[in-house]
Design a protein around this motif. Structure first.
Motif, mmCIF file in Angstrom:
data_model
loop_
_atom_site.group_PDB
_atom_site.id
_atom_site.type_symbol
_atom_site.label_atom_id
_atom_site.label_comp_id
_atom_site.label_asym_id
_atom_site.label_seq_id
_atom_site.Cartn_x
_atom_site.Cartn_y
_atom_site.Cartn_z
ATOM 1 N N ARG A 188 22.400 -34.223 -0.861
ATOM 2 C CA ARG A 188 24.096 -35.168 -1.652
ATOM 3 C C ARG A 188 23.463 -37.041 -2.292
ATOM 4 O O ARG A 188 24.232 -37.584 -2.843
ATOM 5 C CB ARG A 188 24.909 -34.687 -0.657
ATOM 6 C CG ARG A 188 24.917 -33.468 -0.601
ATOM 7 C CD ARG A 188 26.592 -33.358 0.077
ATOM 8 N NE ARG A 188 26.534 -33.579 1.580
ATOM 9 C CZ ARG A 188 25.984 -32.950 2.234
ATOM 10 N NH1 ARG A 188 26.357 -32.161 2.703
ATOM 11 N NH2 ARG A 188 26.327 -33.660 3.831
ATOM 12 N N SER A 195 22.362 -41.186 -7.940
ATOM 13 C CA SER A 195 21.714 -40.956 -9.508
ATOM 14 C C SER A 195 23.386 -40.514 -10.316
ATOM 15 O O SER A 195 22.923 -41.109 -11.481
ATOM 16 C CB SER A 195 20.763 -39.545 -9.999
ATOM 17 O OG SER A 195 21.825 -38.379 -9.684
ATOM 18 N N ASP A 196 23.956 -40.221 -9.880
ATOM 19 C CA ASP A 196 25.663 -39.828 -10.611
ATOM 20 C C ASP A 196 25.925 -41.325 -10.704
ATOM 21 O O ASP A 196 27.058 -42.120 -12.341
ATOM 22 C CB ASP A 196 26.293 -39.370 -10.104
ATOM 23 C CG ASP A 196 26.199 -38.083 -10.239
ATOM 24 O OD1 ASP A 196 26.764 -37.214 -9.754
ATOM 25 O OD2 ASP A 196 24.845 -37.515 -11.185
ATOM 26 N N THR A 237 16.748 -31.635 -7.157
ATOM 27 C CA THR A 237 17.828 -32.391 -6.418
ATOM 28 C C THR A 237 19.047 -31.299 -5.737
ATOM 29 O O THR A 237 19.848 -32.125 -4.883
ATOM 30 C CB THR A 237 17.854 -32.374 -7.499
ATOM 31 O OG1 THR A 237 19.104 -32.056 -8.953
ATOM 32 C CG2 THR A 237 16.834 -33.980 -7.888
ATOM 33 N N MET A 238 18.679 -29.989 -5.941
ATOM 34 C CA MET A 238 19.909 -29.139 -5.731
ATOM 35 C C MET A 238 19.583 -28.317 -4.502
ATOM 36 O O MET A 238 20.128 -27.095 -5.219
ATOM 37 C CB MET A 238 21.310 -29.076 -6.379
ATOM 38 C CG MET A 238 22.057 -29.527 -7.064
ATOM 39 S SD MET A 238 23.579 -29.759 -8.497
ATOM 40 C CE MET A 238 23.524 -28.202 -8.137
ATOM 41 N N THR A 271 13.657 -42.184 -2.122
ATOM 42 C CA THR A 271 14.081 -40.192 -2.035
ATOM 43 C C THR A 271 13.478 -40.244 -0.432
ATOM 44 O O THR A 271 14.379 -40.623 0.211
ATOM 45 C CB THR A 271 13.501 -39.249 -2.307
ATOM 46 O OG1 THR A 271 14.087 -38.838 -3.862
ATOM 47 C CG2 THR A 271 13.667 -37.710 -1.514
ATOM 48 N N GLN A 291 21.077 -38.048 -2.731
ATOM 49 C CA GLN A 291 20.067 -38.490 -3.793
ATOM 50 C C GLN A 291 21.352 -38.542 -4.978
ATOM 51 O O GLN A 291 21.551 -39.431 -5.831
ATOM 52 C CB GLN A 291 19.533 -38.089 -3.787
ATOM 53 C CG GLN A 291 18.466 -37.728 -5.201
ATOM 54 C CD GLN A 291 16.939 -37.095 -4.852
ATOM 55 O OE1 GLN A 291 16.173 -37.860 -4.993
ATOM 56 N NE2 GLN A 291 16.982 -35.679 -5.371
ATOM 57 N N SER A 292 21.687 -37.073 -4.769
ATOM 58 C CA SER A 292 22.680 -36.609 -6.760
ATOM 59 C C SER A 292 23.792 -37.685 -6.476
ATOM 60 O O SER A 292 24.138 -38.101 -7.909
ATOM 61 C CB SER A 292 22.523 -35.601 -6.393
ATOM 62 O OG SER A 292 23.379 -34.969 -5.229
#
Lengths: 158, 305
Positions: A150, A156-157, A117-118, A82, A152-153
């Motif tokens: 954004r 993780s996706d 996270t959002m 992060t 970061q997600s």
């Protein structure tokens, strides 16, 4: 009395007066000058460090309080996934001018993204409300944190 | 060099207090360290309460909630019991300092610093909070308005600490409000603050109301005359304007670097009108809490940037 703690992942034993301010320990005894002193009174956030994962003000802590704690300063954040994304986003979005507020801003932002996270823009504004910037007008900083979230997600996706 | 001691539990604390009876006790340090920096204090020794588990946490006591004094604000702001029972207190905590200060500062420290501008004190006053004061020799209890006797002055005996705050759960149907007026949205000492708790009848008349103002007197100001004036009436803007005039005549603000006494008087009176916005529209579930999809600790203060 020696004080045992971890700094940026490494154990450290400190011999200093118990009432020495943590910001002075970090900057002068450990030579980690990324953490800045802007006001010395907890009102600017330039001295922000992570203490056991929580962002706190090193100008308002005493060395004795370091015992058995894990401290992360700006120098130690790049190895965190992060932390890397946030720093990269700051660079990409023009969120840095003089750079004095940046270490504190980055650590507050990293702490936010680990909890949320959002985040929306209001969440970001609240998370950095303890970090003052005299240069940028904050918009680019908020854009950078949004972008880092954004990214970061997306990471993780995968 | 000043000794700095970190007791790990209460019995260690009492041992240290007996060795250093004049030690200055602190928890988060967000007020103390500022005073140390400007040389306002030269303590014989410092005792830090931040590692004592008995002084942290929130406990449901049935008809009341116990808030342990050395709990940092950020921890209190994630407590669903506090959010449900005391939204005015939670609103005050979201406006206090900054996220960094809230990770360090404690509710006990805010009370014991006893600044007339202390953010948690007006809500704790209208909520009839009772303080638990503990020493090696025993426990006693004191209502918060009797504990704080002047700016920075508290009724703590030598060897005592504030260990917990017991807050009675309000009778069901309470509507709570807190607003802090300051020069900015964060990191601001309040210029005027107001906490209110109201119960309305089925016809929206005031059954009971309790109000408290911060930063307009040497301690938290209350005004029974205004409470009497409002009881039995609907909260129309007319009656709130009249009430505001009485508030202006009651409060005792000073002029300082943040604001003039005149401005503080005016704002203290005008804050009464906030009650009209909320309670004249009973179909809206206002509880003095920003509800637009935000949850603590990410809540913004009432003013939008």
């Amino acid at each position: 009395m020696p004080i045992n703690f971890k700094i940026n992942g490494k154990p450290h034993v400190l011999s200093c007066p118990a009432d020495r301010r943590v910001i002075d320990v970090i900057r002068e005894d450990l030579g980690l000058t990324g953490t800045k002193e802007g006001c010395g009174a907890g009102e600017c956030g330039a001295c922000t460090i992570l203490v056991d994962g929580a962002p706190k003000l090193s100008c308002l802590m005493l060395a004795a309080q370091l015992e058995a704690s894990e401290i992360v300063t700006i120098e130690g954040i790049a190895t965190d996934s992060t932390g890397h994304l946030v720093q990269d986003a700051f660079v990409q979005h023009g969120a840095i001018q003089c750079g004095f507020c940046t270490p504190g801003m980055v650590l507050s932002a990293v702490s936010l993204l680990k909890r949320n996270t959002m985040p929306n823009r209001n969440d970001i504004k609240t998370a950095i409300s303890g970090n003052l910037c005299r240069c940028t007008g904050y918009v680019n900083i908020i854009d950078a944190v949004e972008a880092a979230a954004r990214n970061q997600s997306m990471d993780s996706d995968r | 060099m000043t000794a700095v001691l970190l007791p790990q539990n209460l019995s260690e604390l009492w041992q240290m207090v007996s060795v250093f009876p004049d030690a200055t006790v602190y928890a988060g340090g967000t007020d103390l360290l500022v005073k140390l920096k400007i040389g306002q204090l030269s303590p014989q020794a410092l005792i830090c309460l931040e590692r004592i588990p008995e002084l942290k946490g929130v406990v449901d006591g049935g008809d009341h909630v116990t808030i342990h004094a050395a709990t940092p604000f950020s921890q209190l702001l994630t407590d669903s019991l506090l959010i449900r029972e005391f939204p005015a207190l939670c609103q005050a905590m979201t406006t206090l300092g900054s996220p960094l200060i809230r990770n360090m500062g404690t509710i006990g420290g805010n009370i014991c610093t006893a600044s007339p501008a202390g953010d948690t004190i007006p809500p704790l006053t209208v909520l009839n909070a009772e303080l638990e004061l503990v020493s090696a020799n025993g426990i006693r209890h004191l209502p918060i308005n009797r504990f704080i006797t002047g700016p920075g002055q508290i009724g703590l005996y030598p060897g005592e600490i504030l260990s917990a705050i017991h807050v009675p759960k309000p009778k069901p149907g309470s509507i709570q409000f807190f607003e802090k007026v300051g020069q900015r949205n964060a990191l601001t000492c309040s210029i005027v603050s107001m906490a209110a708790i109201v119960w309305l009848s089925d016809t929206n008349r005031v059954d009971a109301v309790s109000l408290a103002w911060g930063s307009v007197g040497p301690t938290i100001m209350t005004c029974p005359g205004v409470e009497n004036m409002l009881t039995g009436h609907r909260l129309t803007s007319d009656i709130l304007k009249k009430a505001g005039n009485m508030v202006i005549r009651t409060v005792l603000p000073i002029t300082d670097i943040r604001a003039s006494a005149d401005y503080r008087r005016k704002v203290a009176g005008n804050l009464m009108l906030r009650l009209c916005d909320r309670y004249s529209f009973p179909d809206k579930d206002f509880r003095g809490w920003p509800r637009e999809g935000l949850s603590p600790p990410c809540c913004l203060p009432k003013i939008i940037i």
